[in-house]
Design a protein around this motif. Structure first.
Motif, short mmCIF file in Angstrom:
data_model
loop_
_atom_site.label_atom_id
_atom_site.label_comp_id
_atom_site.label_asym_id
_atom_site.label_seq_id
_atom_site.Cartn_x
_atom_site.Cartn_y
_atom_site.Cartn_z
N ALA A 203 1.15 -1.18 0.05
CA ALA A 203 0.15 0.07 -0.19
C ALA A 203 0.73 1.25 0.16
O ALA A 203 1.79 1.29 0.52
CB ALA A 203 -0.91 -0.08 1.24
N LYS A 204 0.30 2.14 -0.60
CA LYS A 204 1.15 3.61 -0.62
C LYS A 204 0.64 4.65 0.11
O LYS A 204 1.43 5.61 0.50
CB LYS A 204 1.15 4.08 -2.22
N ASN A 205 -0.73 4.38 0.55
CA ASN A 205 -1.52 5.45 1.60
C ASN A 205 -1.95 4.20 2.56
O ASN A 205 -2.80 3.43 2.17
CB ASN A 205 -2.54 5.98 0.92
N VAL A 206 -1.67 4.60 3.75
CA VAL A 206 -2.18 3.65 4.84
C VAL A 206 -2.65 4.78 6.11
O VAL A 206 -2.05 5.94 6.01
CB VAL A 206 -0.90 2.87 5.46
N ARG A 207 -3.35 4.07 7.08
CA ARG A 207 -3.81 4.93 8.11
C ARG A 207 -2.58 4.69 9.26
O ARG A 207 -1.95 3.74 8.88
CB ARG A 207 -5.38 4.35 8.91
N ALA A 208 -2.59 5.46 10.21
CA ALA A 208 -1.48 5.36 11.31
C ALA A 208 -1.85 3.98 11.97
O ALA A 208 -3.06 3.73 12.14
CB ALA A 208 -1.53 6.64 12.11
N TRP A 209 -0.64 3.34 12.40
CA TRP A 209 -0.68 1.89 12.76
C TRP A 209 -1.34 0.91 12.07
O TRP A 209 -1.71 -0.04 12.72
CB TRP A 209 -1.20 2.17 14.01
N GLN A 210 -1.39 1.14 10.56
CA GLN A 210 -2.15 0.05 9.99
C GLN A 210 -1.06 -0.72 9.36
O GLN A 210 0.30 -0.04 9.08
CB GLN A 210 -2.62 0.74 8.65
N VAL B 126 4.63 -1.42 10.38
CA VAL B 126 3.37 -0.51 11.04
C VAL B 126 4.30 0.68 11.13
O VAL B 126 5.16 1.02 12.01
CB VAL B 126 2.92 -1.10 12.36
N LEU B 127 3.54 1.76 10.87
CA LEU B 127 4.24 3.39 11.01
C LEU B 127 3.04 4.20 11.78
O LEU B 127 1.79 4.07 11.62
CB LEU B 127 4.55 4.00 9.56
N GLY B 128 3.55 4.82 12.42
CA GLY B 128 2.63 5.83 13.46
C GLY B 128 2.98 7.33 13.13
O GLY B 128 1.99 8.05 13.35
N LEU B 129 4.01 7.47 12.31
CA LEU B 129 4.40 9.05 11.76
C LEU B 129 3.69 9.29 10.86
O LEU B 129 3.80 8.90 9.72
CB LEU B 129 5.76 9.09 11.72
N GLN B 130 2.74 10.50 11.01
CA GLN B 130 2.02 10.68 9.99
C GLN B 130 2.75 11.61 8.72
O GLN B 130 3.46 12.33 9.22
CB GLN B 130 0.67 11.47 10.51
N GLY B 131 2.04 11.70 7.74
CA GLY B 131 2.71 12.26 6.71
C GLY B 131 3.34 11.69 5.72
O GLY B 131 3.21 10.56 5.58
N HIS B 132 4.24 12.14 5.05
CA HIS B 132 4.92 11.54 3.92
C HIS B 132 6.27 10.55 4.64
O HIS B 132 7.04 11.60 5.18
CB HIS B 132 5.46 12.74 2.93
N ASN B 133 6.38 9.59 4.42
CA ASN B 133 7.23 8.66 5.04
C ASN B 133 8.41 8.24 3.86
O ASN B 133 7.85 7.52 2.97
CB ASN B 133 6.78 7.61 5.83
N ILE C 17 11.53 4.20 -0.96
CA ILE C 17 10.26 3.95 -1.09
C ILE C 17 8.99 4.85 -0.50
O ILE C 17 9.72 5.45 0.66
CB ILE C 17 9.72 2.53 -0.10
N HIS C 18 8.34 5.41 -0.94
CA HIS C 18 7.22 6.53 -0.43
C HIS C 18 6.04 6.03 -0.09
O HIS C 18 5.35 5.37 -0.67
CB HIS C 18 6.97 7.59 -1.71
N VAL C 19 5.86 6.39 1.27
CA VAL C 19 4.35 5.78 2.05
C VAL C 19 4.11 7.10 2.55
O VAL C 19 4.55 7.63 3.31
CB VAL C 19 4.79 4.89 2.75
N TRP C 20 2.56 7.45 2.49
CA TRP C 20 1.89 8.53 3.13
C TRP C 20 0.95 7.75 4.23
O TRP C 20 0.25 6.88 3.81
CB TRP C 20 1.20 9.16 2.17
N VAL C 21 1.29 8.44 5.32
CA VAL C 21 0.22 7.81 6.50
C VAL C 21 -0.63 8.99 7.00
O VAL C 21 -0.27 10.26 7.06
CB VAL C 21 1.24 7.35 7.74
N ARG C 22 -1.87 8.75 6.80
CA ARG C 22 -2.75 9.66 7.26
C ARG C 22 -3.38 9.40 8.68
O ARG C 22 -3.19 8.31 9.17
CB ARG C 22 -4.05 9.58 6.19
#
Length: 131
Positions: free
Chosen positions: A49-56, A103-110, A126-131
C-alpha cells in the motif's frame, strides 16, 4: 596572595576552555561519517500500500540478489536529514527475497529504504503516506 589566586584561576579557566574545545573537536563527527559507502543497490522494493492509516500494517518486499541468502536487511526511515534504522529487520530467504511487515505511526510523507547490515547495499527510496 591575591595576585597568585587570580593567576591560578585564570590558568584553570584557560585549561577548561582549551579542554572543552578539544573535546568538541574530538566528539564532532566528520562529514563522511554518516554517509555509508554504498557499493550496490537492492532491486526496488514494493509495498502492499502507498497510502495507509496510522498504525495500519502493510508489507515491503523485494529481492537482494547482491547479498547471500540468509543475509540480514533492515528498514530505515528518513527523519529530518538522517536515515534512522527502525526495529524491523529480517533475514533473506534462500531465493534472496525479503517480505517484511511494517507498521508506521508517523503521519505524513514517510521515506523508507531497505539496507543490508553492512550498510553497503541500499534499496531505492520507498514513499508511503500515513494519514
Amino acid at each position: 596572595m591575591g595576585q597568585f589566586s587570580r593567576t591560578w584561576a585564570a590558568g584553570i579557566t584557560t585549561a577548561v576552555v582549551v579542554a572543552g574545545s578539544i573535546g568538541v573537536a574530538v566528539a564532532s563527527p566528520t562529514p563522511t561519517a554518516h554517509k555509508p559507502a554504498v557499493v550496490d543497490t537492492l532491486t526496488p522494493a514494493t509495498t502492499s500500500a502507498k497510502n495507509v492509516r496510522a498504525w495500519q500494517s502493510f508489507r515491503i518486499s523485494g529481492t537482494a540478489k547482491q547479498l547471500k541468502p540468509g543475509s540480514r536487511v533492515t528498514l530505515q526511515q528518513k527523519q529530518g536529514k538522517r536515515w534512522v534504522s527502525l526495529p524491523a529487520s529480517m533475514n533473506t530467504n534462500r531465493n534472496a527475497r525479503y517480505n517484511l511487515r511494517v507498521v508506521l505511526g508517523l503521519q505524513g510523507h514517510n521515506k523508507l529504504r531497505m539496507v543490508s547490515n553492512s550498510g553497503r547495499v541500499v534499496s531505492p527510496v520507498i514513499h508511503v503516506w500515513v494519514r
